[in-house]
Design a protein around this motif. Sequence first.
Motif, mmCIF file in Angstrom:
data_model
loop_
_atom_site.group_PDB
_atom_site.id
_atom_site.type_symbol
_atom_site.label_atom_id
_atom_site.label_comp_id
_atom_site.label_asym_id
_atom_site.label_seq_id
_atom_site.Cartn_x
_atom_site.Cartn_y
_atom_site.Cartn_z
ATOM 1 N N LYS A 237 0.840 -1.197 0.000
ATOM 2 C CA LYS A 237 0.000 0.000 0.000
ATOM 3 C C LYS A 237 0.873 1.244 0.000
ATOM 4 N N LEU A 238 0.441 2.239 -0.759
ATOM 5 C CA LEU A 238 1.072 3.559 -0.727
ATOM 6 C C LEU A 238 0.007 4.602 -0.432
ATOM 7 N N ARG A 239 0.288 5.427 0.572
ATOM 8 C CA ARG A 239 -0.522 6.625 0.807
ATOM 9 C C ARG A 239 0.420 7.808 0.709
ATOM 10 N N LEU A 240 0.162 8.675 -0.248
ATOM 11 C CA LEU A 240 0.995 9.854 -0.469
ATOM 12 C C LEU A 240 0.126 11.088 -0.315
ATOM 13 N N PHE B 14 -2.531 5.676 -13.895
ATOM 14 C CA PHE B 14 -2.971 6.978 -13.428
ATOM 15 C C PHE B 14 -3.659 6.836 -12.074
ATOM 16 N N PRO B 15 -2.888 7.035 -10.987
ATOM 17 C CA PRO B 15 -3.485 6.916 -9.657
ATOM 18 C C PRO B 15 -4.556 7.977 -9.442
ATOM 19 N N GLU B 16 -5.517 7.628 -8.619
ATOM 20 C CA GLU B 16 -6.580 8.584 -8.275
ATOM 21 C C GLU B 16 -6.061 9.576 -7.245
ATOM 22 N N LEU B 17 -6.436 10.836 -7.408
ATOM 23 C CA LEU B 17 -6.053 11.887 -6.465
ATOM 24 C C LEU B 17 -7.321 12.459 -5.851
ATOM 25 N N ARG B 18 -7.332 12.565 -4.514
ATOM 26 C CA ARG B 18 -8.503 13.118 -3.828
ATOM 27 C C ARG B 18 -8.095 14.315 -2.986
ATOM 28 N N LEU B 19 -8.969 15.308 -2.946
ATOM 29 C CA LEU B 19 -8.822 16.421 -2.020
ATOM 30 C C LEU B 19 -9.573 16.037 -0.755
ATOM 31 N N ARG C 229 2.789 18.970 14.561
ATOM 32 C CA ARG C 229 3.292 19.419 15.863
ATOM 33 C C ARG C 229 4.803 19.643 15.810
ATOM 34 N N TYR C 230 5.514 18.720 15.190
ATOM 35 C CA TYR C 230 6.970 18.851 15.071
ATOM 36 C C TYR C 230 7.347 20.081 14.242
ATOM 37 N N ALA C 231 6.560 20.355 13.184
ATOM 38 C CA ALA C 231 6.856 21.483 12.294
ATOM 39 C C ALA C 231 6.319 22.812 12.819
ATOM 40 N N SER C 232 5.548 22.780 13.934
ATOM 41 C CA SER C 232 4.930 23.983 14.517
ATOM 42 C C SER C 232 4.067 24.703 13.476
ATOM 43 N N LEU C 233 3.241 23.934 12.770
ATOM 44 C CA LEU C 233 2.371 24.478 11.734
ATOM 45 C C LEU C 233 0.926 24.126 12.052
ATOM 46 N N ASP C 234 0.002 24.951 11.532
ATOM 47 C CA ASP C 234 -1.428 24.777 11.767
ATOM 48 C C ASP C 234 -2.073 24.129 10.549
ATOM 49 N N PRO C 235 -2.625 22.926 10.665
ATOM 50 C CA PRO C 235 -3.229 22.264 9.502
ATOM 51 C C PRO C 235 -4.375 23.047 8.873
ATOM 52 N N ALA C 236 -4.975 23.983 9.609
ATOM 53 C CA ALA C 236 -6.078 24.768 9.047
ATOM 54 C C ALA C 236 -5.613 25.651 7.887
ATOM 55 N N ASN C 237 -4.308 25.870 7.767
ATOM 56 C CA ASN C 237 -3.775 26.736 6.712
ATOM 57 C C ASN C 237 -3.437 25.973 5.437
ATOM 58 N N TYR C 238 -3.812 24.686 5.369
ATOM 59 C CA TYR C 238 -3.354 23.854 4.256
ATOM 60 C C TYR C 238 -4.508 23.135 3.569
ATOM 61 N N ARG C 239 -4.299 22.894 2.268
ATOM 62 C CA ARG C 239 -5.173 22.008 1.497
ATOM 63 C C ARG C 239 -4.435 20.678 1.353
ATOM 64 N N CYS C 240 -5.158 19.594 1.476
ATOM 65 C CA CYS C 240 -4.516 18.281 1.512
ATOM 66 C C CYS C 240 -4.975 17.430 0.320
ATOM 67 N N TYR C 241 -4.002 16.957 -0.455
ATOM 68 C CA TYR C 241 -4.260 16.067 -1.579
ATOM 69 C C TYR C 241 -3.730 14.677 -1.233
ATOM 70 N N LEU C 242 -4.534 13.663 -1.516
ATOM 71 C CA LEU C 242 -4.206 12.294 -1.135
ATOM 72 C C LEU C 242 -4.236 11.371 -2.349
ATOM 73 N N MET C 243 -3.152 10.619 -2.527
ATOM 74 C CA MET C 243 -3.079 9.562 -3.529
ATOM 75 C C MET C 243 -2.959 8.232 -2.782
ATOM 76 N N GLU C 244 -3.817 7.285 -3.100
ATOM 77 C CA GLU C 244 -3.749 5.950 -2.503
ATOM 78 C C GLU C 244 -3.613 4.916 -3.608
ATOM 79 N N VAL C 245 -2.653 4.019 -3.450
ATOM 80 C CA VAL C 245 -2.407 2.994 -4.457
ATOM 81 C C VAL C 245 -2.193 1.657 -3.754
#
Length: 404
Positions: free
Chosen positions: A296-299, A342-347, A372-388
């Motif tokens: 399995k790959l989750r990217l 062509f892997p599927e990409l989901r937002l 937490r390690y990066a001291s960043l807030d996830p609310a400021n990001y858009r997340c794209y996910l590829m699963e294979v």
Amino acid sequence: MGLSHQAHSELRRLGERVKKVLTAIMRAVPAQAQTIGGFARHIGCHRSTSQRLFNAYKAKSGEQVLYHLPGQQALSVLGEQLTGHIPCDLIVQWRQVSERFSATIPQYARSHAELKRLLDNRQEDEVKARDVHLSGQDKRAQLYYAAKSLLGMSMEEIFCAYVLTRGKGRDGFLQEVAMISKSQIKRETGAAPFVQFYTHPHNDDFIAPLNIDANCRVESKRFSIGIAQELSTPGLHQAFASYSPGNSGLVFDPIADHDRFDATFIFNNPDELVDPLSHDSQCSSTSISIKNPAKKLRLLVLIEKQLDRHSCVNVGCYHGNQKVEEGKLSVEDMWTERLPEFPELRLIDLNAGAQALHWDAMQQQKLDYLFRYASLDPANYRCYLMEVDYPIWSSTYRIYFEHQ
């Protein structure tokens, strides 16, 4: 009757080749000719031809390029109309791809109009050869088991998360904080040692990877690579044996009393990805190379919303590990090595927590740990996910962004 999967793949590649030439042409004409009306006036073509060319130029896939191209007669005339306005070598390239397109149409359709209808219909032809009845996943699974037997090493899952941020790295660069987490790694006796590869050169004072725990925080402007204690099998840090500056790899000895183990690495790259909003680079890319067979790959790529607003995202699977010089990556150059996978990409919605990751609480825990390690807030990001399932061994999966 629709087009076969092979036909779609061949047409896609042809369209990508056409777009590469089209892009070079658009960059070669003066600024006043880089609009639909301006281009038509500059070379003396019909406005509808110019409109179709620009639609093809902006298309997001090779098949869409072919769909939007002008008719065969207009393409032929364009070679003459472009003469004197662009370099001679581009004229030759344009005629080559135009002739190739004209020769390709009769292989699949009676006319360009019929080909467009077929491209609109994604239903594939029924193919009667025995092995093609296997799904893409079944074929990838066959390769997984063969590579596992050949190499004597395998793992259950590769989980990767890349967080891209402006203003945190060095001047002119994005900060890339990345987690690569490998689960249930199994190494047979006699197999090659477990190696974690990376691309950034070491700092001069590098001795061993950092030993990271939940209380550690990143130094944002310094390259680093570390092992996350809580997300790795105890003893992994002590099993570190050596590193190779030549092939950029951390080498590990077997962990005593563990025939399977987990390994989670966190990287901080402050100067590897240029900031596309202050640089003329038109593409940013994140990727993972499948060095060992995995089930399995989750990217995941988490891109700051300010960057996402100026970007279009796409994916691909490529032969080997093609290194691209940063700042010179071009989408038009990437089609030559791409596999017909062509892997599927989901937002996904980070606010949905583990639900966004199919209720996988462990993966959510890994994401929380990284932020937490990066001291960043996830609310400021858009997340794209590829699963294979069963990612192709010895290939590279890539999520890339075209910047506007």
